[in-house]
Design a protein around this motif. Structure first.
Motif, PDB file in Angstrom:
ATOM      1  N   ALA A 191     -67.977 -13.989 -24.899  1.00 32.66           N
ATOM      2  CA  ALA A 191     -68.440 -12.655 -24.495  1.00 32.66           C
ATOM      3  C   ALA A 191     -69.738 -12.291 -25.210  1.00 32.66           C
ATOM      4  N   GLN A 192     -69.804 -12.560 -26.495  1.00 26.73           N
ATOM      5  CA  GLN A 192     -71.010 -12.217 -27.258  1.00 26.73           C
ATOM      6  C   GLN A 192     -72.215 -13.039 -26.819  1.00 26.73           C
ATOM      7  N   ALA A 193     -71.963 -14.296 -26.440  1.00 31.14           N
ATOM      8  CA  ALA A 193     -73.061 -15.153 -25.990  1.00 31.14           C
ATOM      9  C   ALA A 193     -73.734 -14.573 -24.749  1.00 31.14           C
ATOM     10  N   TYR A 194     -72.971 -13.841 -23.937  1.00 29.29           N
ATOM     11  CA  TYR A 194     -73.513 -13.232 -22.722  1.00 29.29           C
ATOM     12  C   TYR A 194     -73.698 -11.713 -22.873  1.00 29.29           C
ATOM     13  N   HIS A 195     -73.720 -11.254 -24.133  1.00 32.24           N
ATOM     14  CA  HIS A 195     -73.986  -9.847 -24.462  1.00 32.24           C
ATOM     15  C   HIS A 195     -72.991  -8.888 -23.809  1.00 32.24           C
ATOM     16  N   ILE A 196     -71.733  -9.310 -23.795  1.00 37.65           N
ATOM     17  CA  ILE A 196     -70.671  -8.449 -23.265  1.00 37.65           C
ATOM     18  C   ILE A 196     -69.901  -7.886 -24.453  1.00 37.65           C
ATOM     19  N   ASN A 197     -69.694  -6.586 -24.431  1.00 35.21           N
ATOM     20  CA  ASN A 197     -68.951  -5.933 -25.502  1.00 35.21           C
ATOM     21  C   ASN A 197     -67.665  -5.343 -24.934  1.00 35.21           C
ATOM     22  N   ILE A 198     -66.586  -5.446 -25.704  1.00 30.63           N
ATOM     23  CA  ILE A 198     -65.339  -4.806 -25.294  1.00 30.63           C
ATOM     24  C   ILE A 198     -65.359  -3.410 -25.903  1.00 30.63           C
ATOM     25  N   GLN A 199     -65.369  -2.389 -25.059  1.00 28.17           N
ATOM     26  CA  GLN A 199     -65.479  -1.015 -25.543  1.00 28.17           C
ATOM     27  C   GLN A 199     -64.142  -0.438 -25.964  1.00 28.17           C
ATOM     28  N   GLU A 200     -63.092  -0.747 -25.197  1.00 27.98           N
ATOM     29  CA  GLU A 200     -61.758  -0.248 -25.529  1.00 27.98           C
ATOM     30  C   GLU A 200     -60.701  -1.017 -24.765  1.00 27.98           C
ATOM     31  N   ILE A 201     -59.471  -0.865 -25.230  1.00 28.92           N
ATOM     32  CA  ILE A 201     -58.300  -1.443 -24.577  1.00 28.92           C
ATOM     33  C   ILE A 201     -57.443  -0.268 -24.132  1.00 28.92           C
ATOM     34  N   ILE A 202     -56.937  -0.320 -22.900  1.00 25.95           N
ATOM     35  CA  ILE A 202     -56.043   0.741 -22.430  1.00 25.95           C
ATOM     36  C   ILE A 202     -54.723   0.122 -21.958  1.00 25.95           C
ATOM     37  N   ILE A 203     -53.633   0.577 -22.560  1.00 27.74           N
ATOM     38  CA  ILE A 203     -52.297   0.222 -22.073  1.00 27.74           C
ATOM     39  C   ILE A 203     -52.008   1.282 -21.010  1.00 27.74           C
ATOM     40  N   TYR A 204     -52.149   0.891 -19.758  1.00 29.13           N
ATOM     41  CA  TYR A 204     -52.191   1.896 -18.692  1.00 29.13           C
ATOM     42  C   TYR A 204     -50.919   2.051 -17.873  1.00 29.13           C
ATOM     43  N   ASN A 205     -49.965   1.116 -18.007  1.00 27.19           N
ATOM     44  CA  ASN A 205     -48.741   1.261 -17.218  1.00 27.19           C
ATOM     45  C   ASN A 205     -47.579   0.552 -17.900  1.00 27.19           C
ATOM     46  N   LEU A 206     -46.383   0.948 -17.485  1.00 22.61           N
ATOM     47  CA  LEU A 206     -45.141   0.353 -17.973  1.00 22.61           C
ATOM     48  C   LEU A 206     -44.198   0.270 -16.782  1.00 22.61           C
ATOM     49  N   ILE A 207     -43.905  -0.957 -16.354  1.00 17.16           N
ATOM     50  CA  ILE A 207     -43.034  -1.177 -15.200  1.00 17.16           C
ATOM     51  C   ILE A 207     -41.952  -2.175 -15.587  1.00 17.16           C
ATOM     52  N   ASP A 208     -40.698  -1.770 -15.437  1.00 19.87           N
ATOM     53  CA  ASP A 208     -39.546  -2.631 -15.761  1.00 19.87           C
ATOM     54  C   ASP A 208     -39.662  -3.233 -17.164  1.00 19.87           C
ATOM     55  N   GLY A 209     -40.091  -2.429 -18.102  1.00 20.80           N
ATOM     56  CA  GLY A 209     -40.172  -2.886 -19.497  1.00 20.80           C
ATOM     57  C   GLY A 209     -41.397  -3.716 -19.821  1.00 20.80           C
ATOM     58  N   ILE A 210     -42.296  -3.908 -18.870  1.00 21.22           N
ATOM     59  CA  ILE A 210     -43.506  -4.701 -19.104  1.00 21.22           C
ATOM     60  C   ILE A 210     -44.711  -3.763 -19.181  1.00 21.22           C
ATOM     61  N   PHE A 211     -45.466  -3.888 -20.279  1.00 17.78           N
ATOM     62  CA  PHE A 211     -46.672  -3.079 -20.447  1.00 17.78           C
ATOM     63  C   PHE A 211     -47.840  -3.753 -19.732  1.00 17.78           C
ATOM     64  N   TYR A 212     -48.685  -2.940 -19.105  1.00 18.09           N
ATOM     65  CA  TYR A 212     -49.871  -3.440 -18.425  1.00 18.09           C
ATOM     66  C   TYR A 212     -51.104  -2.885 -19.129  1.00 18.09           C
ATOM     67  N   SER A 213     -52.067  -3.768 -19.384  1.00 15.54           N
ATOM     68  CA  SER A 213     -53.266  -3.357 -20.121  1.00 15.54           C
ATOM     69  C   SER A 213     -54.523  -3.844 -19.433  1.00 15.54           C
ATOM     70  N   LYS A 214     -55.633  -3.244 -19.849  1.00 12.95           N
ATOM     71  CA  LYS A 214     -56.927  -3.706 -19.343  1.00 12.95           C
ATOM     72  C   LYS A 214     -57.976  -3.581 -20.439  1.00 12.95           C
ATOM     73  N   LEU A 215     -58.954  -4.482 -20.356  1.00 15.19           N
ATOM     74  CA  LEU A 215     -60.103  -4.464 -21.253  1.00 15.19           C
ATOM     75  C   LEU A 215     -61.216  -3.706 -20.537  1.00 15.19           C
ATOM     76  N   ILE A 216     -61.850  -2.779 -21.226  1.00 14.94           N
ATOM     77  CA  ILE A 216     -63.010  -2.094 -20.660  1.00 14.94           C
ATOM     78  C   ILE A 216     -64.237  -2.770 -21.273  1.00 14.94           C
ATOM     79  N   CYS A 217     -64.974  -3.512 -20.432  1.00 17.07           N
ATOM     80  CA  CYS A 217     -66.086  -4.341 -20.895  1.00 17.07           C
ATOM     81  C   CYS A 217     -67.418  -3.791 -20.379  1.00 17.07           C
ATOM     82  N   SER A 218     -68.466  -4.004 -21.192  1.00 15.28           N
ATOM     83  CA  SER A 218     -69.794  -3.567 -20.757  1.00 15.28           C
ATOM     84  C   SER A 218     -70.854  -4.545 -21.240  1.00 15.28           C
ATOM     85  N   ASP A 219     -71.860  -4.754 -20.380  1.00 13.92           N
ATOM     86  CA  ASP A 219     -73.010  -5.570 -20.788  1.00 13.92           C
ATOM     87  C   ASP A 219     -74.218  -4.672 -21.054  1.00 13.92           C
ATOM     88  N   GLY A 220     -73.978  -3.352 -21.122  1.00 16.79           N
ATOM     89  CA  GLY A 220     -75.052  -2.395 -21.348  1.00 16.79           C
ATOM     90  C   GLY A 220     -75.568  -1.788 -20.054  1.00 16.79           C
TER      91      GLY A 220
END
Length: 200
Positions: free
Chosen positions: A68-97
């Protein structure tokens, strides 16, 4: 929807699932905890970064960071956005500027990436309400030894005594050997012995 910031407050062996770990996230400035069961590889990846240990070769999450750093991508935040049948779902919020993208990820991987990028972890109220645990009283820090080993693999007292009989230089050498062999639990014990000596 309002986001709630979380911190990692504990990582220990799961009491309910053999071979798994319980990662405990805590609500910042709050008393709720969110326990998430994760695999041993992801637990090791998180623990190594928290403990600032350097593996001899990059782990998968280290490779992701380098890529990610080699291509100037930064991870801005992580969001645990859902919970279905005991499984958490998450996403990476990425930006290249220039543009921001969301990438779906397993929660354990997302957190292993978050600690490497030193980015915040968030969730939503409905997830904390349904899966969170409220810590009563003033005792709201749940932090177990991140390098604790299960009973069947705990070094015997004689093995631990053998560490204490070594010189500081010998322990440092053995620590480097353990890291080279990727024996991180042994490395953690050696590191703890070094820290104990520095403190005394």
């Amino acid at each position: 929807m309002k986001k709630i910031k979380l911190d990692i407050v504990g990582l220990s062996y799961s009491q309910t699932q053999s071979g798994a770990y319980a990662l405990v996230l805590g609500e910042v400035n709050g008393r709720r905890r969110l326990p998430i069961i994760i695999g041993s590889f992801e637990a090791q990846a998180i623990a190594i970064e928290i403990e600032k240990m350097t593996p001899s070769r990059p782990l998968t999450h280290d490779l992701f960071k380098s890529f990610a750093q080699a291509y100037h991508i930064n991870i801005q935040e992580i969001i645990i956005y859902n919970l279905i049948d005991g499984i958490f779902y998450s996403k990476l919020i990425c930006s290249d500027g220039k543009k921001t993208i969301e990438i779906d990820a397993r929660t354990s991987d997302a957190i292993a990436v978050a600690v490497r990028f030193d980015c915040p972890i968030y969730t939503y109220e409905f997830i904390l309400s349904s899966a969170g645990i409220v810590i009563e009283g003033n005792d709201f820090v749940y932090l177990e030894n991140i390098n604790e080993t299960p009973e069947e693999t705990t070094p015997s007292p004689s093995a631990m005594a053998s560490f204490s009989s070594l010189s500081t230089d010998e322990i440092k050498t053995k620590l480097q050997e353990a890291l080279a062999e990727e024996a991180y639990e042994k490395a953690a014990k050696l590191r703890d012995e070094l820290n104990k000596r520095k403190a005394s």
